[in-house]
Write a protein that holds these residues in place. Structure first.
Motif, PDB file in Angstrom:
ATOM      1  N   ASP A   6      -1.226   3.761  -0.992  1.00 49.97           N
ATOM      2  CA  ASP A   6      -1.605   2.874  -0.747  1.00 49.97           C
ATOM      3  C   ASP A   6      -1.424   1.998  -1.599  1.00 49.97           C
ATOM      4  O   ASP A   6      -1.812   2.007  -2.400  1.00 49.97           O
ATOM      5  CB  ASP A   6      -3.457   4.194  -1.129  1.00 49.97           C
ATOM      6  N   VAL A   7      -0.713   0.900  -0.672  1.00 45.39           N
ATOM      7  CA  VAL A   7      -0.408  -0.548  -1.210  1.00 45.39           C
ATOM      8  C   VAL A   7      -1.610  -1.770  -1.067  1.00 45.39           C
ATOM      9  O   VAL A   7      -2.093  -2.507  -1.978  1.00 45.39           O
ATOM     10  CB  VAL A   7       1.092  -0.674  -1.075  1.00 45.39           C
ATOM     11  N   ARG A   8      -1.934  -1.658   0.345  1.00 42.77           N
ATOM     12  CA  ARG A   8      -2.208  -3.227   0.678  1.00 42.77           C
ATOM     13  C   ARG A   8      -2.476  -4.327   0.288  1.00 42.77           C
ATOM     14  O   ARG A   8      -2.935  -4.442  -0.921  1.00 42.77           O
ATOM     15  CB  ARG A   8      -4.140  -2.853   0.323  1.00 42.77           C
ATOM     16  N   MET A   9      -0.816  -5.211   0.390  1.00 43.96           N
ATOM     17  CA  MET A   9      -0.800  -6.586  -0.388  1.00 43.96           C
ATOM     18  C   MET A   9      -0.336  -7.227   0.983  1.00 43.96           C
ATOM     19  O   MET A   9       0.550  -6.237   1.852  1.00 43.96           O
ATOM     20  CB  MET A   9       0.371  -6.309  -1.643  1.00 43.96           C
ATOM     21  N   GLN A  10      -0.148  -8.222   0.692  1.00 45.21           N
ATOM     22  CA  GLN A  10       0.471  -8.948   1.539  1.00 45.21           C
ATOM     23  C   GLN A  10       1.514  -8.508   1.670  1.00 45.21           C
ATOM     24  O   GLN A  10       2.440  -8.221   0.617  1.00 45.21           O
ATOM     25  CB  GLN A  10      -0.011 -10.561   1.011  1.00 45.21           C
ATOM     26  N   ILE A  11       2.682  -9.017   3.010  1.00 49.87           N
ATOM     27  CA  ILE A  11       3.951  -8.867   2.303  1.00 49.87           C
ATOM     28  C   ILE A  11       5.096 -10.137   2.159  1.00 49.87           C
ATOM     29  O   ILE A  11       5.683 -10.218   1.508  1.00 49.87           O
ATOM     30  CB  ILE A  11       4.398  -8.232   4.066  1.00 49.87           C
TER      31      ILE A  11
END
Lengths: 220, 119
Positions: A6-11
């Motif tokens: 699960d990463v959830r960061m802005q590209i």
């Protein structure tokens, strides 16, 4: 065996970090920074020529200008005796924060009251890249057609100032200024909208006053 | 138009995630793309295919979750709209509407192989 992280960061995390560093720096230096975005030929350089010429003597300004090729736009500002630096993107359709950082290091502008960043002529891609600016300004010229805000909604929701340029052509082209202003306010009820002709000077005072007020607010 | 530069950023980040977890090969990457992100999901998929060639993500699936923007009335709350169309004012009370969300451009998940075997 497979695993899922699960990463959830802005590209564009790397750009966001660079933009935040720039924003801190501009805040310490108390420089107002404006990111100008429009399609090619909407009149970004012409508006800037008229703007920096009006502010010269009162304020220290500089222009960073992004283009795919040629130094023409920076040359136009330099011809006024005012500092400008050209960023050549070599085909890229937008400026990113790291390019701005690098250009500032090379340009050697010194202390500034206002820095104008003229983005690559493109109504789409520059929208996604934060450059550490105080606000984005979108330009739309009367020759481009009056359906553009709804066709390119992203930039009109993100720009806090919209400048309708070349308003001296209002009786020549079919462009419903009121309809466009309604579209802009639909996408961004807080947006300030100006009708400007850099050629005749119409609206230039109100636009420049807004910049000076924003600078004063940043320094308060 | 900037989908290629986004795909390159995505490759850099996902390779970092792979290394961090000791994975061997990227199988699937899930991203969030908002209506106002100025990104075309289809073009992002093509760009992903191109930039991942000869990388540990070659042949991986890029899953795109689309997030529409919302129009919200300060008194009546969110109003119904379909992507691409905009209501000038709130249909119930006539107030101006705020546009919220839709600017997502995020990496959500990375699925990868451990030990070089595909499950």
């Amino acid at each position: 065996m497979s695993q899922t992280a699960d990463v959830r960061m802005q590209i564009l995390e790397a750009n966001r970090k660079a933009a935040e560093a720039l924003r801190r720096r501009f805040s310490q230096e108390k420089t107002l920074v404006v990111n100008l975005i429009s399609s090619p030929g909407a009149g970004k350089t012409t508006l800037l020529e008229a703007t920096v010429a009006r502010l010269a003597g009162k304020l220290r300004t500089a222009v960073l200008v992004g283009d795919i090729a040629t130094e023409r736009d920076a040359d136009r500002i330099r011809r006024l005796g005012l500092p400008a630096y050209q960023i050549l993107t070599g085909g890229a359709c937008h400026l990113d924060a790291r390019q701005v950082e690098g250009a500032l290091a090379r340009a050697g502008f010194g202390a500034l009251d206002m820095l104008f960043i003229e983005n690559v002529g493109n109504l789409i891609c520059p929208t996604s890249y934060d450059l550490g600016e105080d606000f984005k300004v979108v330009l739309l010229s009367l020759t481009e057609g009056d359906d553009k805000p709804f066709k390119y909604p992203a930039i009109f929701t993100k720009a806090s100032v919209a400048v309708l340029t070349k308003v001296d052509l209002q009786n020549i082209v079919d462009f419903d200024v009121e309809a466009v202003e309604t579209q802009i306010r639909t996408l961004n009820p807080q947006a300030q909208v100006f009708r400007v002709s850099a050629k005749t000077g119409e609206g230039m005072e109100a636009w420049c006053r807004t910049l000076e007020l924003a600078l004063a607010a940043k320094r308060a | 138009m900037h989908e290629a530069s986004l795909a390159l950023e995505l490759l850099k980040i996902t390779q970092g995630v792979l290394a961090e977890h000791g994975g061997s090969r990227i199988l699937r990457v899930k991203v969030a793309v908002g209506e106002l992100s100025a990104v075309e999901p289809e073009l992002l998929r093509y760009a992903w295919e191109a930039v991942t060639l000869e990388s540990p993500a070659q042949g991986s699936v890029l899953e795109v979750e689309f997030f529409p923007a919302r129009q919200v009335c300060p008194t009546c709350g969110p109003v119904q709209r379909s992507p691409g169309s905009w209501l000038p004012l709130c249909v119930s009370c006539g107030a101006p509407l705020r546009v919220e969300g839709g600017d997502e451009l995020d990496l959500l998940e990375v699925e990868f192989d451990v030990n070089g075997e595909k499950s």
